[in-house]
Design a protein around this motif. Structure first.
Motif, PDB file in Angstrom:
ATOM      1  N   LEU A  67       0.855  -1.191   0.000  1.00 24.86           N
ATOM      2  CA  LEU A  67       0.000   0.000   0.000  1.00 24.86           C
ATOM      3  C   LEU A  67       0.891   1.241   0.000  1.00 24.86           C
ATOM      4  O   LEU A  67       0.679   2.189  -0.750  1.00 24.86           O
ATOM      5  N   GLY A  68       1.922   1.202   0.873  1.00 27.53           N
ATOM      6  CA  GLY A  68       2.831   2.339   1.007  1.00 27.53           C
ATOM      7  C   GLY A  68       3.636   2.568  -0.257  1.00 27.53           C
ATOM      8  O   GLY A  68       3.755   3.706  -0.727  1.00 27.53           O
ATOM      9  N   ILE A  69       4.171   1.484  -0.832  1.00 25.58           N
ATOM     10  CA  ILE A  69       5.011   1.646  -2.023  1.00 25.58           C
ATOM     11  C   ILE A  69       4.180   2.202  -3.182  1.00 25.58           C
ATOM     12  O   ILE A  69       4.622   3.104  -3.900  1.00 25.58           O
ATOM     13  N   GLY A  70       2.972   1.672  -3.342  1.00 28.56           N
ATOM     14  CA  GLY A  70       2.093   2.186  -4.392  1.00 28.56           C
ATOM     15  C   GLY A  70       1.784   3.660  -4.176  1.00 28.56           C
ATOM     16  O   GLY A  70       1.802   4.465  -5.122  1.00 28.56           O
ATOM     17  N   ALA A  71       1.526   4.024  -2.924  1.00 24.33           N
ATOM     18  CA  ALA A  71       1.209   5.415  -2.609  1.00 24.33           C
ATOM     19  C   ALA A  71       2.421   6.322  -2.845  1.00 24.33           C
ATOM     20  O   ALA A  71       2.300   7.400  -3.434  1.00 24.33           O
ATOM     21  N   TYR A  72       3.596   5.875  -2.397  1.00 26.14           N
ATOM     22  CA  TYR A  72       4.800   6.695  -2.581  1.00 26.14           C
ATOM     23  C   TYR A  72       5.168   6.827  -4.056  1.00 26.14           C
ATOM     24  O   TYR A  72       5.655   7.863  -4.490  1.00 26.14           O
ATOM     25  N   ALA A  73       4.953   5.749  -4.831  1.00 35.34           N
ATOM     26  CA  ALA A  73       5.274   5.818  -6.260  1.00 35.34           C
ATOM     27  C   ALA A  73       4.495   6.967  -6.904  1.00 35.34           C
ATOM     28  O   ALA A  73       5.054   7.775  -7.666  1.00 35.34           O
ATOM     29  N   VAL A  74       3.206   7.067  -6.561  1.00 35.09           N
ATOM     30  CA  VAL A  74       2.374   8.132  -7.117  1.00 35.09           C
ATOM     31  C   VAL A  74       2.771   9.489  -6.521  1.00 35.09           C
ATOM     32  O   VAL A  74       3.001  10.469  -7.240  1.00 35.09           O
ATOM     33  N   GLY A  75       2.910   9.518  -5.188  1.00 37.22           N
ATOM     34  CA  GLY A  75       3.171  10.775  -4.491  1.00 37.22           C
ATOM     35  C   GLY A  75       4.510  11.395  -4.864  1.00 37.22           C
ATOM     36  O   GLY A  75       4.599  12.612  -5.074  1.00 37.22           O
ATOM     37  N   VAL A  76       5.525  10.535  -4.977  1.00 34.49           N
ATOM     38  CA  VAL A  76       6.858  11.057  -5.268  1.00 34.49           C
ATOM     39  C   VAL A  76       6.922  11.572  -6.707  1.00 34.49           C
ATOM     40  O   VAL A  76       7.460  12.663  -6.968  1.00 34.49           O
ATOM     41  N   LEU A  77       6.358  10.822  -7.636  1.00 35.08           N
ATOM     42  CA  LEU A  77       6.351  11.306  -9.028  1.00 35.08           C
ATOM     43  C   LEU A  77       5.579  12.628  -9.118  1.00 35.08           C
ATOM     44  O   LEU A  77       6.025  13.569  -9.770  1.00 35.08           O
ATOM     45  N   ALA A  78       4.437  12.718  -8.427  1.00 36.35           N
ATOM     46  CA  ALA A  78       3.644  13.948  -8.453  1.00 36.35           C
ATOM     47  C   ALA A  78       4.448  15.094  -7.830  1.00 36.35           C
ATOM     48  O   ALA A  78       4.387  16.237  -8.311  1.00 36.35           O
ATOM     49  N   HIS A  79       5.210  14.778  -6.799  1.00 35.56           N
ATOM     50  CA  HIS A  79       6.052  15.772  -6.116  1.00 35.56           C
ATOM     51  C   HIS A  79       7.037  16.408  -7.093  1.00 35.56           C
ATOM     52  O   HIS A  79       7.344  17.594  -7.015  1.00 35.56           O
ATOM     53  N   TYR A  80       7.538  15.592  -8.023  1.00 37.23           N
ATOM     54  CA  TYR A  80       8.485  16.107  -9.016  1.00 37.23           C
ATOM     55  C   TYR A  80       7.788  16.518 -10.307  1.00 37.23           C
ATOM     56  O   TYR A  80       8.421  16.642 -11.352  1.00 37.23           O
ATOM     57  N   GLY A  81       6.488  16.669 -10.231  1.00 36.39           N
ATOM     58  CA  GLY A  81       5.749  17.236 -11.353  1.00 36.39           C
ATOM     59  C   GLY A  81       5.345  16.255 -12.429  1.00 36.39           C
ATOM     60  O   GLY A  81       4.850  16.646 -13.481  1.00 36.39           O
ATOM     61  N   ILE A  82       5.560  14.954 -12.181  1.00 37.94           N
ATOM     62  CA  ILE A  82       5.132  13.954 -13.184  1.00 37.94           C
ATOM     63  C   ILE A  82       3.753  13.457 -12.770  1.00 37.94           C
ATOM     64  O   ILE A  82       3.623  12.680 -11.824  1.00 37.94           O
ATOM     65  N   ASP A  83       2.705  13.918 -13.431  1.00 39.72           N
ATOM     66  CA  ASP A  83       1.368  13.528 -12.973  1.00 39.72           C
ATOM     67  C   ASP A  83       0.653  12.603 -13.966  1.00 39.72           C
ATOM     68  O   ASP A  83      -0.544  12.378 -13.839  1.00 39.72           O
ATOM     69  N   ASN A  84       1.406  12.054 -14.921  1.00 37.28           N
ATOM     70  CA  ASN A  84       0.810  11.082 -15.841  1.00 37.28           C
ATOM     71  C   ASN A  84       0.408   9.815 -15.066  1.00 37.28           C
ATOM     72  O   ASN A  84       1.244   9.109 -14.515  1.00 37.28           O
ATOM     73  N   GLY A  85      -0.905   9.555 -15.039  1.00 34.20           N
ATOM     74  CA  GLY A  85      -1.419   8.448 -14.240  1.00 34.20           C
ATOM     75  C   GLY A  85      -0.906   7.101 -14.695  1.00 34.20           C
ATOM     76  O   GLY A  85      -0.608   6.233 -13.870  1.00 34.20           O
ATOM     77  N   PHE A  86      -0.807   6.900 -16.005  1.00 33.34           N
ATOM     78  CA  PHE A  86      -0.352   5.598 -16.506  1.00 33.34           C
ATOM     79  C   PHE A  86       1.058   5.311 -16.015  1.00 33.34           C
ATOM     80  O   PHE A  86       1.368   4.196 -15.572  1.00 33.34           O
TER      81      PHE A  86
END
Lengths: 311, 251
Positions: A67-86
């Motif tokens: 759960l955490g790894i999936g959440a961090y994968a999304v959160g960290v990419l979004a943090h660096y401005g990568i918001d492509n969901g795929f």
């Protein structure tokens, strides 16, 4: 209960879930949309845990790691401005699978209480890693910079996000059903039921168990990606050991012998929790004994009550 | 140089101070039924476990069809043609009799890293499994969970699972243990139909079964093989009579 009645029960359940957004909209109670969506996300996580816990006999006390790894994968990419969901969700699944491969490769060599403790220990390591990385908010966590972007589907639209979660749940129910009845599924169930016999007829259980562990981790990673979009907040608490315990509880309460059992468990646990916590702040005092009684009296879980014999 | 399918040399295994296998030499010829008898605690099951790869010996070698297999695991031995039935019934109690045997077929019928198709629906697994169940006399019980079968039927299912892997060597650990007279007769009949086609190592307490099935008999006492010979030679061997058979014959 035969397979036809079971199909009717399942279809009714799905119809009820599909009706939640319009009904919540009609009653002007968006809270219920939120609640059921959250429950379905945990149902997906519990369903993935059941593949290894119920069918594989691997009692992982660290499933919240994914759960955490999936959440961090999304959160960290979004943090660096990568918001492509795929991209985000692919990373969530891929990183979870990779971590599950490493944790599984070590822990599946053990069994019984050692397996429980090793999976717990690995997840605690990840938890403390999350706490110690200040860049991503440390133990305070951080806001999700933006929800995953999918072009056509806008996760900021509560209803669209709801139906996406429901679709993932249905897909995973179907995938899980195929998996446990496949050749592969028969081997992991056989190894759980009687390891000595399984080795004697020519199966070495380790690679099958490891593959199941990786599949379950990857599925739970996607649940993590959904969860962080749901809360719009990233926190190491997603990986707290109590979270792993809750997932185990959903599985056991719902019933380990069917694919849909953990979904029932997630609904029962989180709905009761929600009702009790609205009533008194000492709700855990009531929930605890309820859980004990349910384990004592529903040995085969809620699915056993509802569906009768195993699938 | 010979027609030995299995050759055991100097096999030794101890559990603490207990020497369960003491420098065992054993030869099993291709196609024979070789019985291993001995009093309780002689180390018969320990020997079978080492032959099947469930237990590693402390010392000694095991050769199978000319290959040294001492270090191979149980699954690896299964793929070289070993099959084992357990003294204490070891089946999948929640799976049906058919599913039990289908799993044994599946282990020897291509990759099991298949995640999609239903294994139960695979005819390539079903048909051989049904044939084997017919062969052992469980043709009418295929749909019952293993745990619901009668004791004797569970023992038959054990043999069916061993047979379904199409073994060259069957290790049968007390196949008639705990059976009534009629069930015993049926099992002895079943094993005698396998004789000749398969090499069989038979551990058994039931002397009638041993003497009617075995081509040769080895006697194990306190972890040592004290005699090997035809049933007639064993029956008349003075040391064997003293160590073991004496009580039974007297009784």
């Amino acid at each position: 209960m035969n397979s036809r009645t079971r199909a009717i029960v399942l279809a009714t359940g799905l119809a009820v879930l599909a009706a939640v957004p319009p009904v919540a909209g009609l009653l002007n109670q968006p809270f219920y949309l939120d609640l059921v969506r959250r429950i379905m996300i945990f149902a997906i996580a519990a369903l993935s845990l059941n593949l290894i816990l119920g069918y594989g006999g691997m009692i992982s006390f660290g499933h919240a790691a994914y759960l955490g790894i999936g959440a961090y994968a999304v959160g960290v990419l979004a943090h660096y401005g990568i918001d492509n969901g795929f991209l985000q969700w692919a990373l969530a699944i891929g990183a979870s699978a990779l971590v599950a491969l490493v944790i599984g490769a070590v822990s599946i060599r053990t069994s019984g209480v050692y397996f429980i403790m090793i999976t717990l220990a690995f997840t605690q390591m990840l938890y403390y890693l999350g706490i110690s990385v200040e860049e991503f908010g440390g133990d305070d966590g951080m806001r999700l910079a933006a929800k995953s972007q999918f072009g056509l589907i806008d996760l900021n639209d509560g209803n669209a996000f709801y139906y996406l979660v429901l679709a993932v749940l249905v897909l995973f129910l179907f995938l899980g059903h195929r998996l446990v009845n496949s050749r592969f599924g028969m081997v992991i169930r056989a190894a759980r039921s009687n390891e000595a016999r399984t080795r004697s007829i020519g199966f070495s259980p380790y690679p099958y168990r490891l593959a199941a562990f990786v599949i379950a981790g990857a599925m739970c990673g996607l649940a993590g990606a959904l969860l962080v979009n749901h809360t719009a907040y990233l926190t190491p608490e997603f990986m707290n050991w109590t979270r792993s315990g809750e997932l185990m509880f959903m599985v056991i309460l719902g019933g380990t012998a069917s694919i849909a059992g953990p979904v029932l468990g997630a609904f029962a646990l989180l709905l009761v929790e929600d009702a009790l916590s609205g009533w008194t702040q000492h709700w855990q005092l009531i929930l605890g004994p309820l859980l004990v009684l349910s384990v004592l009296f529903f040995r085969r879980g809620l699915a056993g009550l509802l569906f009768g014999k195993n699938e | 140089m010979n027609n030995n399918l299995l050759e055991v040399r100097g096999l030794t295994k101890s559990f603490g101070a207990l020497l369960a296998s003491d420098d065992i030499d054993l030869e099993v010829r291709e196609g024979e039924t070789h019985a291993i008898i001995g009093p309780n605690g002689a180390g018969k099951t320990t020997l079978i476990s080492q032959l099947a790869g469930n237990l590693l010996p402390d010392r000694g070698r095991v050769r199978f069809a000319g290959e040294d297999i001492t270090a191979l695991s149980a699954p690896a031995r299964s793929h070289r043609g070993f099959a084992r039935s357990f003294q204490i019934t070891s089946i999948y109690r929640d799976f049906t009799a058919l599913e039990n045997v289908m799993l044994a077929v599946q282990a020897h019928a291509g990759s099991s890293f298949r995640f999609w198709g239903s294994a139960r629906a695979e005819r390539a697994l079903q048909e051989p499994a049904r044939r084997v169940l017919e062969e052992v006399g469980l043709g009418a019980r295929t749909g019952l969970p293993g745990g619901n079968l009668a004791h004797g039927e569970q023992r038959q299912l054990e043999v069916a699972m061993a047979l379904a892997t199409r073994p060259r060597l069957m290790l049968l650990d007390e196949p008639v243990a705990g059976m009534g007279a009629e069930e015993t007769q049926r099992m002895v009949g079943l094993i005698s139909t396998l004789k000749g086609g398969k090499t069989i190592i038979l551990v058994e307490h039931d002397m009638d079964a041993v003497f009617s099935l075995a081509d040769r008999v080895s006697v194990l006492v306190y972890g040592r093989i004290v005699a090997t010979g035809t049933p007639e030679e064993i029956r008349t061997n003075a040391e064997v009579r003293r160590a073991y058979l004496g009580d039974e014959v007297a009784a």
